[in-house]
Design a protein around this motif. Structure first.
Motif, short mmCIF file in Angstrom:
data_model
loop_
_atom_site.label_atom_id
_atom_site.label_comp_id
_atom_site.label_asym_id
_atom_site.label_seq_id
_atom_site.Cartn_x
_atom_site.Cartn_y
_atom_site.Cartn_z
N THR A 521 42.07 -11.86 -12.63
CA THR A 521 43.23 -11.97 -13.51
C THR A 521 43.08 -10.97 -14.66
O THR A 521 42.75 -11.35 -15.79
N PRO A 522 43.29 -9.70 -14.40
CA PRO A 522 43.18 -8.71 -15.48
C PRO A 522 44.36 -8.81 -16.44
O PRO A 522 45.46 -9.27 -16.08
N SER A 523 44.15 -8.38 -17.66
CA SER A 523 45.19 -8.40 -18.69
C SER A 523 45.20 -7.04 -19.39
O SER A 523 44.13 -6.48 -19.70
N TRP A 524 46.42 -6.51 -19.63
CA TRP A 524 46.55 -5.18 -20.25
C TRP A 524 47.38 -5.24 -21.54
O TRP A 524 46.94 -4.75 -22.57
N ASN A 525 48.61 -5.76 -21.48
CA ASN A 525 49.53 -5.77 -22.63
C ASN A 525 49.71 -4.36 -23.20
O ASN A 525 49.47 -4.10 -24.38
N GLN A 526 50.13 -3.46 -22.33
CA GLN A 526 50.27 -2.05 -22.69
C GLN A 526 51.64 -1.55 -22.27
O GLN A 526 52.16 -1.91 -21.21
N ASP A 527 52.23 -0.70 -23.13
CA ASP A 527 53.55 -0.13 -22.86
C ASP A 527 53.40 1.26 -22.26
O ASP A 527 52.61 2.08 -22.75
N LEU A 528 54.18 1.52 -21.23
CA LEU A 528 54.28 2.84 -20.61
C LEU A 528 55.75 3.24 -20.61
O LEU A 528 56.61 2.42 -20.25
N ILE A 529 56.03 4.48 -20.98
CA ILE A 529 57.42 4.94 -21.10
C ILE A 529 57.62 6.12 -20.17
O ILE A 529 56.82 7.07 -20.16
N PHE A 530 58.72 6.06 -19.40
CA PHE A 530 59.09 7.10 -18.47
C PHE A 530 60.50 7.61 -18.81
O PHE A 530 61.22 6.98 -19.60
N VAL A 531 60.88 8.70 -18.19
CA VAL A 531 62.23 9.25 -18.32
C VAL A 531 62.89 9.14 -16.97
O VAL A 531 62.37 9.63 -15.96
N ALA A 532 64.04 8.46 -16.94
CA ALA A 532 64.81 8.27 -15.70
C ALA A 532 66.19 8.85 -15.89
O ALA A 532 66.79 8.74 -16.97
N ALA A 533 66.72 9.47 -14.85
CA ALA A 533 68.04 10.11 -14.89
C ALA A 533 68.95 9.43 -13.88
O ALA A 533 68.54 9.09 -12.77
#
Length: 1051
Positions: A521-533
């Motif tokens: 049960t790993p935990s991250w709580n991290q935001d990743l941002i991408f660009v979508a068109a």
């Protein structure tokens, strides 16, 4: 099937509404008005945070949203039936422009703050809405066919009526022809007057028109027509009348629904009764794409308002001879003939004709445009038809037609296009052949100009002028929370297992931090941002749970795919709903991915409150957020006229001769324009004009000039493709343009290359800014934040924002390079400045000089103060003494004097403002004239470097020398700061004791002596005459220099 557009308004809830019932609460309800349609919600009793969750729908026109900007008004009121209230029960008002409406699928919950309805009213709170529109199919029309006359039925005897004449009944064909007349015509006319009910007697030889009864009002059953059969009359009488909606309506009347369309007989009175009905058939209007349910909606008629093209008043008119070749018939050939057009020494052949199997016509439908120096020049225009399949030379000529150019009509928009006509071709094998064509003299403002074959472009398919649109891009935020039920092998069950989540969208791939777990049960709580068109039809977001294996290997434990169309959209900082996604076995095929490998907890949403940056912030042309609902109205338009270039340098060699095929590209906001490519000309003339909407004056319009290799290469060539070469660009800041003034100037095209600065030529541009908003609204923009609110609530890091900008630039370049004609990738990256972020010693030196120029004003003030206290100008020193006395005894004048002095400086500098028409690239400030060749080679070097190791070692040594200087400056700054800290840190007990004792003495003196006396004494002492000073430094300066720092502890 025909469709009509409906506006959907979802009234969700309210927040922090003001109390109105005198008991600290309110009973709010909302009234929504849109284009004469009014609907209301239910009343939520005694609740300052009401929840309605109601859906209201309104009819709207499909095109009026963009053209006219109708307003949706929402009034929030307190219901007087629940508790006492004041005379004013209004809680607030919200006004939303129709330009902010989005289609279904792009809606998001937005909270609009309540505005004052009156100047002295008080309001607070906000209302949450979802506003979007949908296109629905029209319901079936009422059974009008039951009331019409069947073809086999005999006409009934005429009905005796006071309003009719004893004339023979009209035959059925006129009635069947008149039926479609009423369908496309809106119900905009009034019923006929009683005096006009009896039609005039028809002249001899004509049939009398059928008698017409006045149209019944809405809600009543229309009488059957006179030519109906008795069976049809009985059937019509047996049908129940339509429901009376008007009697069941509330105080707030609602418009008729689409299924309550009045029958077509209501529109019958609009027919002209002064002429027989059969005469109206040729004048049937064009069919409009309007829903029949919108006959009450006046804005629907505005949808067909024509928008005139730009008047081309910023550029010069260029006259062309237009020839449109449509088709031919009766040609004695079985092949595919071609048409040759010759005028003024130039000729061109069309594409082979396509023979229609149904009509036996040879069809071309091509337009040719031949340039003319002056419209008065006369020559012959020859249009001939040839058969390329003929083997005998000269036998392929089928015939032709000649025109005197002086007799060709001149056409300027908004004149209607010239209709093609049939012309008999003569002098060839086709004795009975005819050719349909049209010819006229027009300008570049002609509608046929963009798609025509033009002489100065050599007819290449990649040489036409086009308008492009950047894709609509979103920031996609992925919050990786945790994972559960991760299936691990028995060998690693008791060991620490490092797990991370890899997220992939197209060519973008990011990884979370590594989480070490033993229980899966790993935990991250991290935001990743991408660009979508957009569009998101076939794109998926792929999640892969991976584990670190020995020897650097990575094992994929499970994969999840999320379609972009199922992701939530938000426009504010509210927390979206999180979801659990099942992980499947990545080793199985797509149709067999059913093996459960765990699940991952994610929070995924599109952030529409950000502006997706594809340009640098200081040269950006748009700052609007992605979500259309947050757009503000435009403040005006900017018009650009790309006129011509002169003295261009040859960019390539063709047959031993230098040549340039130049075209210009302009970019502002998401709109890109490309002029046509003028072939083989060092002085090309375009004279094309374009328009953009301006939403922020602090934006930049970019114009670039390039040399096209595709124009020389030709269509279908098998030669290798070479990139288009850049020739320079021009930037124009909108805030430097005065309203309504035309700026027409020549700008140098400067290009920086490894060989140094080179002027590639000059370009002539005409720019004009037209203000559409009030002056106060334009000035109010300067007080608003430059970027949308989300950039300040949840700001992005500089490194992250630069990475996202490069990604967005790549997406835009890939999108535009797939257009036809393509806007190549190197062109888009050059216009967006996406390839100019490399290290440059030239830029470092130029930025240092910019800092010196900024601090130069402060340095000048310090020098002036030193000259004043040195009595170099006794008169100025005496005046400063007087000013000091005035400010000390009247301290209220300090700030007014300061601001007045700043105003005086600004007014004085107005005389020395820049006289240049518009700011442009400055070679002196950029330091491109005196730059070293080695530094330019380093600036244009790739990453990683492609130079030799010896050259890299020399550059590294040079960089180390510069680093030593920077290191010394940073050490000196740290030393001065540590000496200030040492005043009270007791690093030197004697120095700190002296300073603390002096502070005590000064405090006692300030308590006993008035502050005005201390300030005046200090000022006079500081500006004392040099004869009363010592040549040594002051004791305070000597004391500060002796304070210890931590530099002696550095190793």
């Amino acid at each position: 099937m025909a469709t009509f557009r409906k506006l959907i308004v979802e009234v969700v809830d309210g927040r922090n509404l003001p109390p109105k019932d005198g008991q600290g609460t309110s009973s709010p309800y909302a009234i929504v008005d849109f284009c004469g349609q009014r609907k209301r919600t239910k009343t939520v009793v005694r609740d300052l945070n009401p929840k309605w969750n109601e859906v209201l729908d309104f009819n709207m026109a499909a095109g009026a949203m963009e053209l006219f900007g109708d307003i949706l008004e929402v009034d929030v009121l307190h219901d007087r039936c629940y508790g006492p209230a004041r005379r004013n029960n209004c809680l607030g008002r919200i006004r939303v422009s129709s330009r902010q409406f989005v289609k279904k699928g792009e809606e998001a919950l937005i909270y609009f703050p309540l505005e004052k309805k009156r100047f002295f009213s008080w309001t607070q709170g906000e209302i949450g809405f979802k506003i979007y529109y949908v296109d629905e199919e029209l319901p079936p029309s009422p059974p009008v066919q039951d009331e019409t006359k069947p073809p086999e039925a005999a006409p009934p005897p005429p009905i005796a009526d006071a309003g009719t004449t004893d004339a023979p009944a009209a035959p059925p064909p006129p009635e069947t022809e008149a039926a479609p007349l009423a369908e496309p015509i809106p119900a905009a006319s009034d019923p006929p007057k009683p005096s006009e009910e009896q039609p005039p007697t028809p002249p001899p030889g004509e049939a009398a028109p059928p008698s017409e009864e006045p149209a019944p009002p809405a809600g009543e059953t229309a009488p059957p027509p006179e030519n109906s059969t008795p069976e049809a009359e009985t059937q019509a009488e047996a049908e129940p009348p339509p429901p009376q909606e008007a009697e069941q309506s509330n105080a707030e009347t609602e418009p008729a629904a689409p299924d309550q369309v009045p029958p077509l007989q209501i529109m019958a009175p609009i027919e002209n009764k002064l002429a027989p009905l059969v005469k109206m058939a040729p004048f049937q209007p064009l069919r409009r794409s309007l829903p029949s349910s919108s006959n009450f909606f006046a804005a629907d008629q505005r949808e067909t308002v024509s928008i005139e093209r730009t008047s081309f008043d910023l550029v010069e008119k260029m006259h062309y001879i237009f020839v449109r070749v449509v088709k031919a018939r009766s040609l004695p050939t079985k092949g595919n003939p071609v048409v040759t057009v010759a005028v003024s020494g130039g000729h061109i052949s069309s594409k082979p004709a396509q023979k229609s199997s149904q009509t036996s016509f040879f069809e071309w439908d091509q337009i040719f445009a031949f340039g003319r120096e002056t419209p008065e020049s006369t020559s012959l225009l020859e249009v001939s038809v040839w058969d390329p399949s003929s083997d005998v030379a000269g036998d392929g000529f089928l015939g032709g037609v000649c025109f005197d150019v002086g007799e060709i009509p001149l056409r300027d928009p908004p004149d209607s296009p010239l209709a093609p006509q049939w012309y008999r071709i003569e002098g060839g094998a086709a004795h009975n052949g005819v050719l349909m064509l049209a010819t006229w003299i027009g300008t570049q403002a002609d509608e046929a100009f963009p798609e025509a074959w033009i002489t100065d472009t050599a007819g290449n398919v990649h040489s036409k002028s086009k308008v492009y649109q950047s894709p609509k891009m979103w920031y996609l935020r992925v919050t990786a929370i945790e994972a559960q039920d991760v299936n691990v092998s028995p060998l690693t069950a008791l060991k620490d297992l490092p797990l991370h989540l890899t997220v992939k969208l197209g060519f973008q791939m990011q990884k979370t931090k590594v989480s070490v777990t033993r229980n899966g049960t790993p935990s991250w709580n991290q935001d990743l941002i991408f660009v979508a068109a957009e569009p998101f039809s076939h794109d998926h977001l792929i999640f892969a749970l991976e584990s670190q294996q020995p020897k650097g290997k990575v094992a994929t434990l499970g994969v999840a795919r999320v379609p972009l169309t199922a992701i939530e959209r938000r426009v504010d900082d509210r927390i979206p709903v999180s979801h659990w996604y099942s992980l499947q076995n990545p080793n199985l095929e797509d149709d067999k991915k059913s093996s459960y490998k765990g699940r991952v907890h994610l929070r995924v949403c599109f952030d529409g409150g950000y502006h997706v940056m594809d340009e640098a912030a200081h040269v950006s042309s748009d700052f609007r957020p992605t979500a259309r609902q947050l757009w503000k109205p435009s403040i005006g338009t900017v018009e650009l006229g790309i006129i011509a270039c002169t003295n261009l340098l040859p960019m390539k060699t063709i047959n031993g001769k230098g040549a340039t095929d130049a075209y210009a590209v302009a970019k502002y906001g998401p709109k890109w324009v490309r002029t046509r490519t003028v072939s083989d000309s060092l002085d090309p003339k375009w004279n094309e004009q374009y328009t953009w909407k301006v939403y922020d004056p602090c934006t930049v319009l970019t114009v670039g000039v390039f040399d096209s290799y595709a124009a020389f290469q030709g269509d279908g060539s098998k030669q290798p493709t070479y990139p288009d070469l850049r020739m320079g660009k021009v930037r124009i800041r909108i805030s430097t343009l005065q309203t309504g003034r035309v700026y027409r100037n020549w700008y140098p095209l400067l290009l920086l290359s490894p060989a140094g600065k080179k002027q590639m030529g000059e370009i002539e541009l005409a720019v004009r800014f037209v203000r559409a908003a009030h002056t106060l609204d334009v000035l109010h923009v300067y007080s608003q934040p430059l970027l949308p609110l989300m950039h300040h609530i949840k700001p992005l890091g500089m490194v992250q924002q630069e990475m996202l900008r490069n990604t967005a630039a790549k997406i835009v370049s890939d999108h535009l390079s797939r257009s036809e004609p393509p806007l190549r990738r190197e062109i888009v990256l050059y216009m967006l400045d996406a390839d100019s972020q490399s290290f440059s010693m030239r830029k470092v030196r130029a930025n240092w000089i910019r800092i010196i120029n900024v601090v130069g004003g402060v340095i000048d003030i310090v020098r002036w103060i030193d000259d004043t206290r040195s009595w170099k100008n006794p008169t100025a020193t005496i005046l400063v003494h007087a000013l000091l006395v005035l400010l000390v005894w009247f301290p209220d004048l300090i700030f007014p004097t300061l601001f007045f002095y700043v105003f005086a400086i600004g007014a004085w500098n107005y005389r020395f403002r820049s006289r240049e028409p518009l700011p442009h690239f400055c070679p002196k400030m950029s330091m491109v004239d005196a730059v070293d060749r080695e530094e330019l080679d380093e600036e244009f070097d790739t990453l990683p470097s492609s130079r030799s190791p010896e050259k890299l070692r020399a550059r590294y040594d040079k960089l180390r020398t510069l680093g030593v200087r920077v290191q010394t400056v940073l050490g000196d700054a740290a030393t001065q700061g540590e000496r200030v800290q040492a005043l009270v840190m007791w690093r030197d007990p004697r120095a700190t004791g002296i300073f603390v004792g002096m502070c005590l003495v000064v405090a006692v003196v300030m308590y006993l002596v008035p502050s005005k006396m201390v300030a005046m004494a200090g000022g006079f002492y500081y500006m004392r005459h040099p004869m009363f000073r010592d040549r040594e430094p002051s004791p305070a300066f000597n004391f500060f220099r002796r304070l210890p720092s931590l530099s002696d502890r550095m190793m």
